[in-house]
Design a protein around this motif. Structure first.
Motif, PDB file in Angstrom:
ATOM      1  N   THR A  24       0.854  -1.180   0.000  1.00 61.79           N
ATOM      2  CA  THR A  24       0.000   0.000   0.000  1.00 61.79           C
ATOM      3  C   THR A  24       0.891   1.232   0.000  1.00 61.79           C
ATOM      4  OG1 THR A  24      -1.752  -1.137   1.191  1.00 61.79           O
ATOM      5  CG2 THR A  24      -1.756   1.273   1.294  1.00 61.79           C
ATOM      6  N   SER A  25       0.866   1.946  -1.097  1.00 65.05           N
ATOM      7  CA  SER A  25       1.718   3.138  -1.279  1.00 65.05           C
ATOM      8  C   SER A  25       1.136   3.934  -2.433  1.00 65.05           C
ATOM      9  CB  SER A  25       3.156   2.706  -1.621  1.00 65.05           C
ATOM     10  OG  SER A  25       3.877   3.785  -2.181  1.00 65.05           O
ATOM     11  N   ASN A  26       1.147   5.256  -2.326  1.00 62.51           N
ATOM     12  CA  ASN A  26       0.601   6.062  -3.415  1.00 62.51           C
ATOM     13  C   ASN A  26       1.483   6.042  -4.652  1.00 62.51           C
ATOM     14  OD1 ASN A  26      -1.617   6.803  -1.920  1.00 62.51           O
ATOM     15  ND2 ASN A  26      -0.582   8.603  -1.055  1.00 62.51           N
ATOM     16  N   SER A  27       2.779   5.749  -4.451  1.00 65.20           N
ATOM     17  CA  SER A  27       3.664   5.739  -5.619  1.00 65.20           C
ATOM     18  C   SER A  27       4.485   4.452  -5.657  1.00 65.20           C
ATOM     19  CB  SER A  27       4.553   6.981  -5.626  1.00 65.20           C
ATOM     20  OG  SER A  27       5.179   7.138  -4.376  1.00 65.20           O
ATOM     21  N   LYS A  28       5.147   4.248  -6.780  1.00 62.70           N
ATOM     22  CA  LYS A  28       5.799   2.967  -7.061  1.00 62.70           C
ATOM     23  C   LYS A  28       7.124   2.796  -6.308  1.00 62.70           C
ATOM     24  CE  LYS A  28       3.433   2.525 -11.481  1.00 62.70           C
ATOM     25  NZ  LYS A  28       3.550   2.366 -12.960  1.00 62.70           N
ATOM     26  N   ALA A  34       1.712   7.022 -10.008  1.00 63.24           N
ATOM     27  CA  ALA A  34       0.616   6.601  -9.124  1.00 63.24           C
ATOM     28  C   ALA A  34       0.324   5.107  -9.252  1.00 63.24           C
ATOM     29  CB  ALA A  34      -0.641   7.401  -9.436  1.00 63.24           C
ATOM     30  N   THR A  35      -0.394   4.579  -8.263  1.00 66.26           N
ATOM     31  CA  THR A  35      -0.615   3.129  -8.188  1.00 66.26           C
ATOM     32  C   THR A  35      -2.086   2.732  -8.091  1.00 66.26           C
ATOM     33  OG1 THR A  35      -0.477   3.228  -5.789  1.00 66.26           O
ATOM     34  CG2 THR A  35       1.571   2.761  -6.958  1.00 66.26           C
ATOM     35  N   SER A  36      -3.022   3.686  -8.241  1.00 68.18           N
ATOM     36  CA  SER A  36      -4.416   3.331  -7.930  1.00 68.18           C
ATOM     37  C   SER A  36      -4.965   2.272  -8.882  1.00 68.18           C
ATOM     38  CB  SER A  36      -5.299   4.571  -7.906  1.00 68.18           C
ATOM     39  OG  SER A  36      -4.995   5.405  -8.977  1.00 68.18           O
ATOM     40  N   GLN A  44      -0.509   5.660 -15.717  1.00 67.85           N
ATOM     41  CA  GLN A  44       0.267   5.754 -14.480  1.00 67.85           C
ATOM     42  C   GLN A  44       1.652   5.175 -14.725  1.00 67.85           C
ATOM     43  OE1 GLN A  44      -2.271   3.840 -11.531  1.00 67.85           O
ATOM     44  NE2 GLN A  44      -3.642   5.587 -11.495  1.00 67.85           N
ATOM     45  N   ASN A  60      11.845   4.297  -2.983  1.00 67.40           N
ATOM     46  CA  ASN A  60      10.744   4.957  -2.289  1.00 67.40           C
ATOM     47  C   ASN A  60      10.814   4.572  -0.798  1.00 67.40           C
ATOM     48  OD1 ASN A  60       8.237   5.573  -1.185  1.00 67.40           O
ATOM     49  ND2 ASN A  60       7.095   5.016  -3.030  1.00 67.40           N
ATOM     50  N   TYR A  62       8.961   5.150   1.673  1.00 73.08           N
ATOM     51  CA  TYR A  62       7.715   4.670   2.284  1.00 73.08           C
ATOM     52  C   TYR A  62       7.518   3.164   2.052  1.00 73.08           C
ATOM     53  CZ  TYR A  62       2.845   4.435   3.696  1.00 73.08           C
ATOM     54  OH  TYR A  62       1.684   4.111   4.334  1.00 73.08           O
ATOM     55  N   CYS A  63       7.851   2.708   0.841  1.00 74.11           N
ATOM     56  CA  CYS A  63       7.706   1.267   0.549  1.00 74.11           C
ATOM     57  C   CYS A  63       8.639   0.443   1.439  1.00 74.11           C
ATOM     58  CB  CYS A  63       8.016   0.980  -0.920  1.00 74.11           C
ATOM     59  SG  CYS A  63       6.790   1.650  -2.060  1.00 74.11           S
TER      60      CYS A  63
END
Ligand code: ADP
Ligand code: MG
Length: 483
Positions: A24-28, A34-36, A44, A60, A62-63
């Motif tokens: 779960t992350s907004n970016s790769k 984006a990842t939606s 994307q 990233n 966050y990942c």
């Protein structure tokens, strides 16, 4: 343990899983795209994801934190030094010509997941490792009669591959394992766990052995996207392997696919055909170095996890092992229960939340977030039971109306005049009327036919429209019938 009986004796299943969980992350993982889910094809995709010449990956952060969080949730060792490799293969949906994946030095090492098999039986399943990797794009073969298209939206999305030890022994354990992993990542917020959207997929490795003997040769069934399919595939595969072994044959190590329409697995490629990925450390990326302080800081932010929550619910609310297990399977459901149970009879709360409330949600196919009855409203209903305003029986009818209309229990009881009759004089009158109308049965009762007591209670409750206080009815009836 699932034992399969063959003509020559028993066989035991040995199963190990590789679960791919989308972070779960907004970016790769290495780009800002984006990842939606469900976006139009190729909307994307950054230059990195499309592997344009000269583009460089940037990790990233966050990942990475999400992977650490997941590792901690799996009670696993976090490796402070890990490496991203290139896994080389050629495919239309892989523009780089390689996938960046951790191989020899993953970010997470050995851990353990505890399964709850019911009736107090638990099983500990070893986690071998968790590593980070990029997802590939997707080939679309159904858009044009003679051409294939490629959608790169998924290209570069971060995946966690969670590898288990070959510790699983039955399809039921596999189902429990997948549910447990899904519950843990959902609690952590590190993967949404939606198998039908492809956010969680599993490769299932199956082999058979004589109970207690060495492991046999395994087959790997790729890309299973539902728990039910995993169970079907294992059952089919186990039977297939036993038939071969019983015939004196040998299992060829291979990769197989599950055909969900036929319920069968079929060969995809043999070990000889398997790829040589020529792994080597990606020269565009430095080794990933973490400090223990960073890991500790993440650990400090972890939520209460399902096992701990279950133990606490049992200890604090005095509810059963089964009830606690049902509640903690979903964090939102456990929270709902706690909100209802607060300052109330917790066993009554557990029965109502799990029975009537979850039952109504399932029937209406609704999630708690859009439930017409919230925790306060359900609590209000339980209060009316506890203070004897209504009986448990009437409460079920009231609950149905609450669920349909969203009205409060108190309003419904008031409107429909459902308040329990506790006035003993009124109850006594009803009882007398029932006894007068059934003189023959009263004689039989006095002659020893004890079972008729229930009949009288039923008649009185019916006469009162279900509103007579059952305890008072029992007491007065017993006094009148003399015994
Ligand atoms: P590979 O890299 O070829 O996929 P691994 O050693 O990483 O091989 O194992 C992959 C999965 O196979 C693991 O989940 C492991 O538990 C499982 N596995 C290994 N040996 C067996 C076996 N004999 N029977 C069933 N599963 C097995
Ligand atoms: Mg594998």
């Amino acid at each position: 343990m699932a034992v399969i009986q063959g003509a020559t004796g028993d066989w035991e299943m040995v199963i190990g899983l590789e679960v791919h969980a989308q972070v779960t992350s907004n970016s790769k993982l290495f780009s800002g795209a984006a990842t939606s889910f469900g976006a139009a094809p190729n909307t994307q995709v950054s230059l990195v994801d499309a592997a344009m010449p000269g583009m460089l990956p940037v990790i990233n952060r966050y990942c990475i934190e999400q992977a650490i969080r997941t590792g901690l949730g799996l009670k696993a060792k976090i490796n402070l030094h890990s490496v991203f490799d290139r896994k080389n293969y050629f495919y239309a949906d892989l523009p780089q010509g390689y996938q960046i994946s951790q191989f020899l030095q993953p970010i997470v090492g050995e851990g353990v997941v505890t399964l709850d098999m019911g009736e107090g039986v638990t099983r500990e399943i070893g986690i071998t490792r968790l590593h980070l990797e990029q997802d590939a794009g997707k080939s679309l073969h159904d858009q044009h009669p003679s051409q294939s298209y490629v959608d790169l939206n998924r290209s570069g999305i971060a995946l966690m591959e969670i590898v288990s030890e070959p510790d699983l022994r039955s399809p039921e354990e596999v189902a429990a394992y997948l549910r447990k992993i899904r519950t843990i990542v959902r609690y952590l917020g590190t993967c949404d766990g939606n198998m039908d959207e492809g956010s969680m997929r599993a490769d299932v490795n199956v082999s058979m052995r004589r109970p207690g003997e060495e492991y046999g040769t395994r087959c790997e069934i790729k890309n299973i996207n539902s728990i039910r399919f995993a169970q079907q595939a294992i059952n089919y595969e186990a039977r297939r392997q036993v038939d071969i072994l019983e015939d004196g044959g040998a299992i060829a190590q291979e990769t197989r696919l599950f055909d969900s329409r036929k319920g069968e697995t079929r060969s995809m490629r043999s070990k000889e055909e398997s790829h040589d990925y020529r792994y080597f450390p990606d020269p565009d990326l430095l080794p990933l170095v973490l400090t223990q302080e960073e890991v500790d800081a993440i650990e400090a932010t972890l939520p209460e996890l399902p096992d701990a929550k279950k133990a606490r619910l049992i200890a604090d609310y005095g509810i059963g092992d089964y009830e606690a297990g049902v509640l903690v399977a979903d964090r939102v459901r456990a929270d709902f229960f706690e909100a209802v149970a607060k300052n109330r009879d917790s066993k009554l709360a557990a029965n109502w939340v799990i029975g009537e409330f979850f039952g109504a949600l399932n029937k209406a196919e609704k999630e708690i977030s859009i439930s017409p009855v919230d925790a306060d409203a359900l609590g209000g209903l339980l209060d009316l039971i506890s203070d004897d305003t209504i009986s448990g029986r009437i409460a079920k009818d009231v609950f149905e109306v609450m669920f349909e209309t969203g009205k409060s229990a108190a309003d419904i009881v008031e409107e429909k005049g459902l308040k329990q009759v506790t006035d003993t004089g009124a109850i006594e009158e009803m009882i007398q009327a029932v006894l007068d109308a059934n003189e023959d049965k009263v004689e039989q009762y006095k002659g020893g036919k004890d079972k008729l007591f229930g009949f009288f209670v039923g008649q009185v409750m019916k006469a009162s429209g279900g509103k007579a206080n059952p305890k008072a009815v029992n007491e007065i009836l017993r006094a009148k019938l003399g015994g």
